[in-house]
Design a protein around this motif. Structure first.
Motif, PDB file in Angstrom:
ATOM      1  N   UNK A  35       0.188   6.022 -14.206  1.00  0.00           N
ATOM      2  CA  UNK A  35       0.627   4.947 -13.298  1.00  0.00           C
ATOM      3  C   UNK A  35       0.057   3.632 -13.848  1.00  0.00           C
ATOM      4  N   UNK A  36       0.771   3.102 -14.834  1.00  0.00           N
ATOM      5  CA  UNK A  36       0.291   1.917 -15.564  1.00  0.00           C
ATOM      6  C   UNK A  36       0.379   0.642 -14.733  1.00  0.00           C
ATOM      7  N   UNK A  40       0.823  -1.217   0.000  1.00  0.00           N
ATOM      8  CA  UNK A  40       0.000   0.000   0.000  1.00  0.00           C
ATOM      9  C   UNK A  40       0.859   1.271   0.000  1.00  0.00           C
ATOM     10  N   UNK A  41       1.889   1.282   0.825  1.00  0.00           N
ATOM     11  CA  UNK A  41       2.721   2.486   0.901  1.00  0.00           C
ATOM     12  C   UNK A  41       3.542   2.684  -0.380  1.00  0.00           C
ATOM     13  N   UNK A  42       4.007   1.582  -0.948  1.00  0.00           N
ATOM     14  CA  UNK A  42       4.745   1.684  -2.217  1.00  0.00           C
ATOM     15  C   UNK A  42       3.823   2.214  -3.321  1.00  0.00           C
ATOM     16  N   UNK A  43       2.556   1.757  -3.298  1.00  0.00           N
ATOM     17  CA  UNK A  43       1.595   2.238  -4.291  1.00  0.00           C
ATOM     18  C   UNK A  43       1.378   3.746  -4.144  1.00  0.00           C
ATOM     19  N   UNK A  44       1.313   4.208  -2.890  1.00  0.00           N
ATOM     20  CA  UNK A  44       1.149   5.643  -2.621  1.00  0.00           C
ATOM     21  C   UNK A  44       2.351   6.442  -3.127  1.00  0.00           C
ATOM     22  N   UNK A  45       3.567   5.956  -2.764  1.00  0.00           N
ATOM     23  CA  UNK A  45       4.806   6.640  -3.164  1.00  0.00           C
ATOM     24  C   UNK A  45       4.881   6.760  -4.684  1.00  0.00           C
ATOM     25  N   UNK A  46       4.638   5.626  -5.353  1.00  0.00           N
ATOM     26  CA  UNK A  46       4.741   5.623  -6.815  1.00  0.00           C
ATOM     27  C   UNK A  46       3.612   6.423  -7.450  1.00  0.00           C
ATOM     28  N   UNK A  95      14.681   6.973  -8.149  1.00  0.00           N
ATOM     29  CA  UNK A  95      13.490   6.796  -8.996  1.00  0.00           C
ATOM     30  C   UNK A  95      12.276   6.373  -8.177  1.00  0.00           C
ATOM     31  N   UNK A  96      12.365   6.486  -6.854  1.00  0.00           N
ATOM     32  CA  UNK A  96      11.278   6.285  -5.886  1.00  0.00           C
ATOM     33  C   UNK A  96      10.890   4.828  -5.615  1.00  0.00           C
ATOM     34  N   UNK A  97      10.782   3.955  -6.633  1.00  0.00           N
ATOM     35  CA  UNK A  97      10.321   2.576  -6.395  1.00  0.00           C
ATOM     36  C   UNK A  97      11.199   1.911  -5.330  1.00  0.00           C
ATOM     37  N   UNK A  98      10.614   1.558  -4.178  1.00  0.00           N
ATOM     38  CA  UNK A  98      11.449   1.057  -3.085  1.00  0.00           C
ATOM     39  C   UNK A  98      11.945  -0.367  -3.291  1.00  0.00           C
ATOM     40  N   UNK A  99      13.095  -0.684  -2.701  1.00  0.00           N
ATOM     41  CA  UNK A  99      13.493  -2.065  -2.504  1.00  0.00           C
ATOM     42  C   UNK A  99      12.832  -2.554  -1.238  1.00  0.00           C
TER      43      UNK A  99
END
Lengths: 243, 243
Positions: free
Chosen positions: B113-114, B96-102, B135-139
């Protein structure tokens, strides 16, 4: 034609400590691709007998060929040859022909053939030589394992001598498609194309140049007509989404 | 003090085919050495679920920490996150948090946001984020496995965020040198300096601001006097080549 596979085992504490950058895996990978052998795995381990034995035994039963680099020099931490012998359950000895090659090499140069240098003649019983045109100390082939030097120029020269002896698979053909936008824009469509062309390996490589993201798409297959069809489909997709 | 060990798993067909040269293992090796962690093994496997699962499960039970690079981008061959989840026997989901960040990252930039980009939010249940300032996408961290990006600048930035969380014997000190020109101008000289300072990990981060390329050079070591010497050498090089 059956698929021919390979693995690489890089041996050396100096790589794992970051003191030396590993340079042979990339070269081996490119050569294997060029001759149609599928490099499936690379492992890097330290100068540790158990680690070498475990890795070489895991790799040699799984892949057609194994290539090792490193640990065949004259110093105390060069333990690759006896470790490989132990992995095969074979005795090792000072190979008579290697002793001759090295002995005459050092004699010509007025250099003493020390005990340390004699270590470079150690091989498992029954090994075949891999010629080293640069510093003379040969590598060797035992079973399906090619034991080669870590110094890149010597590794490459040894590999040149090994390549003609390999049973190569199908020749892998490749096509490259330039895509002027980033992976995010085309990822979904590319995934769909991959589903339709399971026999074509489609890779996408993010690139960044002069302030712009772009993508290099590479297609590989041994089947030229499938490759043609996949390439055409990818080009049409790129034109539609990024044209 | 107990010995802390680490292994690395590099994931990507593009490395095994020789198309891309592996660049993260050397950096990880230098950083681990600098902070007193013993890097014991590196494996490179392709974008293949079974190969990833087998390797990560072999490494995570044997070493204190595992670091992976690659396979967490938006394309169909980016399968690292679900493969790691399967290795742990855990479900994965869109975090959920990664979806928010991206989502907010792409919204700000007017980029869609494809579904492909949403793939970058996939994580095993219970994973912790590793921040990606580039590039924001977290590890993410699951168990003792740190799952990080393959792009070197992002891998290095993620590792910077991970290092302070590791149980180590030594503190890693760092210095930043601003370089007003791009990597192409200084890359060769910087590589030479790295060779001279094997105990200092030198990273370079390409930057682009207001129509100009510049480079942030970061030096890391646990030895302050070596760090001082390396920093001085880098500053002199920058003044000479870009001054």
């Amino acid at each position: 034609m059956p698929i021919v596979t390979a693995a690489m085992l890089v041996i050396g504490d100096e790589i794992l400590s970051g003191r030396i950058r590993e340079k042979n895996a990339g070269h081996l990978a490119a050569v294997m691709t060029a001759i149609g052998i599928d490099l499936k795995e690379v492992r890097i381990v330290g100068d540790d007998e158990n680690a070498i034995i475990e890795a070489v035994n895991a790799l040699r039963v799984r892949y057609t060929y194994v290539f090792t680099s490193g640990g065949i020099g004259p110093t105390h931490d060069d333990i690759t040859a006896p470790s490989i012998a132990r992995a095969f359950g074979l005795p090792w000895d000072y190979d008579a022909r290697a002793m001759e090659i090295l002995g005459s090499h050092y004699k010509q140069r007025g250099i003493e053939f020390t005990e340390a240098r004699k270590r470079m003649a150690r091989m498992p019983e029954g090994a075949f030589h891999i010629d080293n045109p640069i510093s003379r100390a040969p590598g060797f082939l035992i079973g399906n394992v090619h034991v080669m030097a870590g110094v890149p120029a010597i590794f490459q020269a040894m590999l040149d001598n090994v390549v003609p002896t390999l049973r190569t698979g199908r020749t892998l053909l490749s096509r490259t498609v330039h895509c002027p936008v980033g992976e995010g824009t085309i990822g979904e469509a590319l995934s769909g194309i991959q589903d339709d062309y399971a026999d074509v390996a489609i890779g996408s490589y993010p690139k960044y140049d002069a302030g712009k993201f772009w993508t290099e798409i590479v297609l590989r297959s041994s089947d030229e007509s499938r490759l043609d069809a996949a390439e055409e489909t990818v080009r049409a997709m790129v034109n539609e989404l990024a044209g």
